[in-house]
Scaffold this active site. Sequence first.
Site, PDB file in Angstrom:
ATOM      1  CG  ASP A 137      -0.333  -0.165   2.546  1.00  0.00           C
ATOM      2  OD1 ASP A 137       0.888  -0.428   2.613  1.00  0.00           O
ATOM      3  OD2 ASP A 137      -1.038  -0.025   3.563  1.00  0.00           O
TER       4      ASP A 137
ATOM      5  CG  ASP B 236       6.242   5.800   6.316  1.00  0.00           C
ATOM      6  OD1 ASP B 236       6.332   6.950   5.877  1.00  0.00           O
ATOM      7  OD2 ASP B 236       6.132   5.556   7.536  1.00  0.00           O
TER       8      ASP B 236
END
Length: 178
Positions: free
Chosen positions: A101, A104
Amino acid sequence: MGQDYSIDQMISAKSIAARIEALAREIEGRFGGTDKLVVVGLLRGSFVFIADLVRELDLPVEVDFLEASSYGDAMESSREVRILKDLRGEIAGRDVLVVEDIVDTGHTLSAVVKLLSSREPARLETIALLDKPSRREVDIRATWTGFEIPDAFVVGYGIDYAQRNRNLPYIGEVRLPD
Ligand code: IMP
């Protein structure tokens, strides 16, 4: 418990759909001629993305899932990545696409790539819907990225904040009260 924060739309459902169409064509180009592509979704945040992505792919695909530990219920990244649920199938000698998804800090994707590479797939590529390059701690980039975003905490389209908001059809930024 009520929701004590607000959400500002950052990427619309329509933009996500258009981007997935374009990405699917690139993936088909790269994996054209594959016997059967193993599309590996990283649980839980990628479940909506992988569902839309595989339906755009004009390729024979198999779907599998892997769960790696990430944030718990907080907004801070934990450095240690643990595998909570492994793949059901074998990937040795297979073409594999890992679907994430968000990249980061990069710890999760890097650990998953390392683990899956050790199983000697024929080819291993990665795709992330979102990328926050300014947060990176590990030098890694997905083969394909949907959207680069700034250092914001986002929800929706499968992505949660403390297990909420996964069902929003768009990507939104969490705004905490002052
Ligand atoms: P990394 O290991 O720091 O790259 O973190 C990756 C995982 O952290 C993602 O797969 C998400 O599950 C979670 N994460 C990172 N940023 C966000 C965010 O803005 N909202 C919700 N989850 C996030």
